[in-house]
Design a protein around this motif. Sequence first.
Motif, PDB file in Angstrom:
ATOM      1  N   VAL A 196       0.805  -1.221   0.000  1.00 30.36           N
ATOM      2  CA  VAL A 196       0.000   0.000   0.000  1.00 30.36           C
ATOM      3  C   VAL A 196       0.842   1.276   0.000  1.00 30.36           C
ATOM      4  O   VAL A 196       0.300   2.372  -0.128  1.00 30.36           O
ATOM      5  CB  VAL A 196      -0.952   0.037   1.216  1.00 30.36           C
ATOM      6  N   GLY A 197       2.168   1.147   0.174  1.00 34.52           N
ATOM      7  CA  GLY A 197       2.944   2.379   0.252  1.00 34.52           C
ATOM      8  C   GLY A 197       4.438   2.167   0.189  1.00 34.52           C
ATOM      9  O   GLY A 197       4.941   1.050   0.047  1.00 34.52           O
ATOM     10  N   VAL A 198       5.142   3.292   0.315  1.00 33.96           N
ATOM     11  CA  VAL A 198       6.607   3.335   0.257  1.00 33.96           C
ATOM     12  C   VAL A 198       7.108   4.101   1.467  1.00 33.96           C
ATOM     13  O   VAL A 198       6.477   5.075   1.910  1.00 33.96           O
ATOM     14  CB  VAL A 198       7.088   4.031  -1.040  1.00 33.96           C
ATOM     15  N   CYS A 199       8.245   3.655   2.017  1.00 34.12           N
ATOM     16  CA  CYS A 199       8.856   4.396   3.109  1.00 34.12           C
ATOM     17  C   CYS A 199      10.363   4.489   2.906  1.00 34.12           C
ATOM     18  O   CYS A 199      10.952   3.721   2.147  1.00 34.12           O
ATOM     19  CB  CYS A 199       8.530   3.777   4.463  1.00 34.12           C
ATOM     20  N   PHE A 200      10.974   5.443   3.619  1.00 32.71           N
ATOM     21  CA  PHE A 200      12.420   5.602   3.602  1.00 32.71           C
ATOM     22  C   PHE A 200      12.848   6.249   4.907  1.00 32.71           C
ATOM     23  O   PHE A 200      12.020   6.711   5.695  1.00 32.71           O
ATOM     24  CB  PHE A 200      12.871   6.443   2.398  1.00 32.71           C
ATOM     25  N   LEU A 205       2.603   7.241   1.942  1.00 32.54           N
ATOM     26  CA  LEU A 205       4.017   7.605   1.864  1.00 32.54           C
ATOM     27  C   LEU A 205       4.508   7.851   3.278  1.00 32.54           C
ATOM     28  O   LEU A 205       3.940   8.656   4.016  1.00 32.54           O
ATOM     29  CB  LEU A 205       4.217   8.869   1.020  1.00 32.54           C
ATOM     30  N   ASN A 206       5.575   7.149   3.668  1.00 31.91           N
ATOM     31  CA  ASN A 206       6.183   7.323   4.992  1.00 31.91           C
ATOM     32  C   ASN A 206       7.562   7.951   4.791  1.00 31.91           C
ATOM     33  O   ASN A 206       8.472   7.316   4.251  1.00 31.91           O
ATOM     34  CB  ASN A 206       6.300   5.971   5.693  1.00 31.91           C
ATOM     35  N   VAL A 207       7.721   9.201   5.245  1.00 31.35           N
ATOM     36  CA  VAL A 207       8.962   9.941   5.002  1.00 31.35           C
ATOM     37  C   VAL A 207      10.006   9.705   6.091  1.00 31.35           C
ATOM     38  O   VAL A 207      11.055  10.362   6.104  1.00 31.35           O
ATOM     39  CB  VAL A 207       8.685  11.451   4.863  1.00 31.35           C
TER      40      VAL A 207
END
Length: 429
Positions: free
Chosen positions: A198-202, A238-240
């Motif tokens: 469901v999303g992307v993180c970094f 989106l997880n920043v």
Amino acid sequence: MSNTEVQQDIASDGYSIQGKSIGEAIKRQLETPFVTGTDVEWDRPFYVGDLAELRSQYLKWKARLPRIEPFFAIKSNPDPTAAKYLAALGVGFDCASQAEIEQVLDMGVDKDRIIYTHPYKNPSFLQYVAQQETPLMTFDSESELHKIKRIYPNAKLVIRILVDDKDSVIRLSRKSGVPLYEVEELLSLAKDLELNIVGVCFHVGSGCKNPNSYYDAVLRARQVFDQAKSFGFKMELLNVGGGFNESGITEGATFEKAAAVLGPAVDELFPSNDVRVIGEPGRYFVGSAYTLCLGIMGRRRAIIENEIDMDVIKKEKESNNYMYYINDGYFGSFGMMCLDPDRLNIKVLRKNGEYFYGKEINEDEKYPCTIWGTTCSSYDCVSKDTKLPVLNEGDWLYLSNAGAYSYVVASTFNGFDIPKIIYINSDKQ
């Protein structure tokens, strides 16, 4: 739990000093020590935690990054009082273990305000979150995908990507994050396993010193977002990550500078309001909210290592260069703080009965010194290049910005206790 309820809960612990400044709280503590049973702890190190600083940091975050929901990285400081206070403000939580998730759930935090961010989860921990139906979690490998498929196939997955963190104090890329050239392979496997990405993180690294690192990371996240969409995944998060510095850091990538880059980058590259954006501030919230107070247990003249010239040794004995031995140390609060010497701005708190909190001492009155920790280990060195005035046994030091990765990593090695915390709320409103 409301702010009022949190304050009432804190007031019942016996250590709360409501409505006082940090300086007043310290003075009161040194003049009215902890009493535990028959043990009077007049010479123990302690923290002063200011709840008003937590609230101030929260309001600053909402003002500068209004679109990004803060999820407190509880590993930076799991102090129940701080966690309850942040939860009452509406902050979410970044957790990395079953124990952290249990702590947050026990506070009544909604499951959609929790993300399980450890890329390599214990199978039993994964089984626990499946039972609790806490679905949001990260991954960065094939093995993790197979494990999730086996234990919690209904999880909502966030792929953690590798970003440039060379300008950070602690580079997390050495351990976590999938390189962009391997992303397609993971997306394909997740598709074959019928898992839900469901999303992307970094994460740009702890203690980020270059605000432009955030723009580059968001740009990479956008690329992976589009890749995932091409596989048919419904991307909505989106997880920043973290890396945001506390308010006491005034050089390099201050929070204000980071937010000035990150906020516009998110709006530019993720303009749709259909994408939920979260972040993982840890030290940002708690770093500047805690002050550590340290007593000097003894001193001796400095020794020149491996020096056999007796004339030099005699000269050194006549100098004001001392080694001080304090009641906390590397195996206590300083285990991780020593990794970032720029934060070890240790100052004089009390000298010969006079208080110096918030005051500067003339540089001409300071001399190079070494500060040793409280255990018998020769590894227990806090600082080799601090400058302090001549101090005596019974004088006190303090360190502001001591709330992140400090007491949480402390051990009881050699039988020394972890410092206690007293709480204030300096906000007079």
